[in-house]
Design a protein around this motif. Structure first.
Motif, PDB file in Angstrom:
ATOM      1  N   VAL A  12      39.474  52.041  43.232  1.00 41.60           N
ATOM      2  CA  VAL A  12      39.249  51.402  41.929  1.00 41.60           C
ATOM      3  C   VAL A  12      39.510  49.902  42.032  1.00 41.60           C
ATOM      4  O   VAL A  12      38.695  49.081  41.596  1.00 41.60           O
ATOM      5  CB  VAL A  12      40.142  52.047  40.847  1.00 41.60           C
ATOM      6  CG1 VAL A  12      40.115  51.235  39.566  1.00 41.60           C
ATOM      7  CG2 VAL A  12      39.698  53.473  40.586  1.00 41.60           C
ATOM      8  N   VAL A  13      40.636  49.532  42.613  1.00 39.28           N
ATOM      9  CA  VAL A  13      40.961  48.109  42.772  1.00 39.28           C
ATOM     10  C   VAL A  13      39.930  47.422  43.654  1.00 39.28           C
ATOM     11  O   VAL A  13      39.452  46.328  43.340  1.00 39.28           O
ATOM     12  CB  VAL A  13      42.377  47.940  43.371  1.00 39.28           C
ATOM     13  CG1 VAL A  13      42.652  46.491  43.735  1.00 39.28           C
ATOM     14  CG2 VAL A  13      43.422  48.462  42.412  1.00 39.28           C
ATOM     15  N   ARG A  22      33.558  41.920  40.757  1.00 43.54           N
ATOM     16  CA  ARG A  22      33.958  40.736  39.989  1.00 43.54           C
ATOM     17  C   ARG A  22      34.110  39.510  40.874  1.00 43.54           C
ATOM     18  O   ARG A  22      34.563  38.478  40.416  1.00 43.54           O
ATOM     19  CB  ARG A  22      35.274  41.014  39.261  1.00 43.54           C
ATOM     20  CG  ARG A  22      35.117  42.027  38.159  1.00 43.54           C
ATOM     21  CD  ARG A  22      36.406  42.239  37.438  1.00 43.54           C
ATOM     22  NE  ARG A  22      36.250  43.253  36.408  1.00 43.54           N
ATOM     23  CZ  ARG A  22      37.234  43.939  35.888  1.00 43.54           C
ATOM     24  NH1 ARG A  22      38.467  43.721  36.291  1.00 43.54           N
ATOM     25  NH2 ARG A  22      37.009  44.834  34.978  1.00 43.54           N
ATOM     26  N   SER A  23      33.783  39.643  42.130  1.00 45.89           N
ATOM     27  CA  SER A  23      33.843  38.547  43.107  1.00 45.89           C
ATOM     28  C   SER A  23      35.236  37.930  43.199  1.00 45.89           C
ATOM     29  O   SER A  23      35.397  36.712  43.128  1.00 45.89           O
ATOM     30  CB  SER A  23      32.806  37.479  42.773  1.00 45.89           C
ATOM     31  OG  SER A  23      31.519  38.013  42.852  1.00 45.89           O
ATOM     32  N   LYS A  24      36.217  38.784  43.365  1.00 42.23           N
ATOM     33  CA  LYS A  24      37.597  38.319  43.558  1.00 42.23           C
ATOM     34  C   LYS A  24      38.011  38.695  44.978  1.00 42.23           C
ATOM     35  O   LYS A  24      38.382  39.838  45.252  1.00 42.23           O
ATOM     36  CB  LYS A  24      38.528  38.975  42.542  1.00 42.23           C
ATOM     37  CG  LYS A  24      38.244  38.542  41.125  1.00 42.23           C
ATOM     38  CD  LYS A  24      39.241  39.144  40.173  1.00 42.23           C
ATOM     39  CE  LYS A  24      38.984  38.653  38.771  1.00 42.23           C
ATOM     40  NZ  LYS A  24      39.941  39.196  37.823  1.00 42.23           N
ATOM     41  N   LEU A  27      40.445  41.930  49.553  1.00 41.62           N
ATOM     42  CA  LEU A  27      40.945  41.976  50.916  1.00 41.62           C
ATOM     43  C   LEU A  27      42.302  42.683  50.999  1.00 41.62           C
ATOM     44  O   LEU A  27      42.567  43.415  51.951  1.00 41.62           O
ATOM     45  CB  LEU A  27      41.041  40.562  51.489  1.00 41.62           C
ATOM     46  CG  LEU A  27      39.699  39.873  51.747  1.00 41.62           C
ATOM     47  CD1 LEU A  27      39.926  38.427  52.170  1.00 41.62           C
ATOM     48  CD2 LEU A  27      38.914  40.618  52.792  1.00 41.62           C
ATOM     49  N   LEU A  28      43.134  42.474  49.997  1.00 38.32           N
ATOM     50  CA  LEU A  28      44.430  43.145  49.969  1.00 38.32           C
ATOM     51  C   LEU A  28      44.255  44.661  49.840  1.00 38.32           C
ATOM     52  O   LEU A  28      44.891  45.424  50.569  1.00 38.32           O
ATOM     53  CB  LEU A  28      45.273  42.597  48.814  1.00 38.32           C
ATOM     54  CG  LEU A  28      46.694  43.118  48.730  1.00 38.32           C
ATOM     55  CD1 LEU A  28      47.487  42.720  49.964  1.00 38.32           C
ATOM     56  CD2 LEU A  28      47.362  42.589  47.481  1.00 38.32           C
ATOM     57  N   ALA A  29      43.390  45.095  48.937  1.00 43.29           N
ATOM     58  CA  ALA A  29      43.150  46.531  48.771  1.00 43.29           C
ATOM     59  C   ALA A  29      42.540  47.130  50.034  1.00 43.29           C
ATOM     60  O   ALA A  29      42.909  48.229  50.452  1.00 43.29           O
ATOM     61  CB  ALA A  29      42.234  46.782  47.574  1.00 43.29           C
ATOM     62  N   LEU A  30      41.623  46.420  50.653  1.00 43.40           N
ATOM     63  CA  LEU A  30      41.010  46.900  51.887  1.00 43.40           C
ATOM     64  C   LEU A  30      42.038  47.011  53.010  1.00 43.40           C
ATOM     65  O   LEU A  30      42.063  47.998  53.761  1.00 43.40           O
ATOM     66  CB  LEU A  30      39.866  45.970  52.292  1.00 43.40           C
ATOM     67  CG  LEU A  30      39.003  46.419  53.444  1.00 43.40           C
ATOM     68  CD1 LEU A  30      38.334  47.744  53.127  1.00 43.40           C
ATOM     69  CD2 LEU A  30      37.964  45.357  53.745  1.00 43.40           C
TER      70      LEU A  30
END
Length: 92
Positions: free
Chosen positions: A20-21, A28-30, A35-38
């Motif tokens: 989800v994150v 939303r192009s953040k 990258l943190l979630a990945l």
């Protein structure tokens, strides 16, 4: 056997939360949350694979079943919750 099943179910729920994150950040192009979630997803997969191969090698089926028991109901619950909140997409 039950321990591996429960761990895998928790792992499945965490993967839904991270998905989800990740998907919200991508659309939303953040880049920072994406990258943190990945990175956290990759760490969790690496840890789960290590745990499965080194500790619970004989319980691979319990891990697979536990992951499915955690992942798919959590995905369904999140989808229904999102649609109730009006965040779901109407395709009609």
């Amino acid at each position: 056997m039950y321990v591996m099943g429960v761990l895998a179910a928790v792992f499945g729920v965490l993967q839904v939360a991270l998905d989800v994150v990740l998907f919200r950040s991508v659309f939303r192009s953040k880049p920072v949350p994406m990258l943190l979630a990945l990175f956290v997803k990759l760490l969790l997969y690496a840890f789960a694979l290590w745990l499965l191969v080194k500790v619970f090698r004989a319980l691979i089926w319990a891990g697979a079943i536990g992951f499915a028991v955690g992942f798919f109901p959590a995905l369904l619950i999140f989808t229904v919750y999102s649609m109730k909140q009006g965040k779901g997409r109407d395709v009609s």
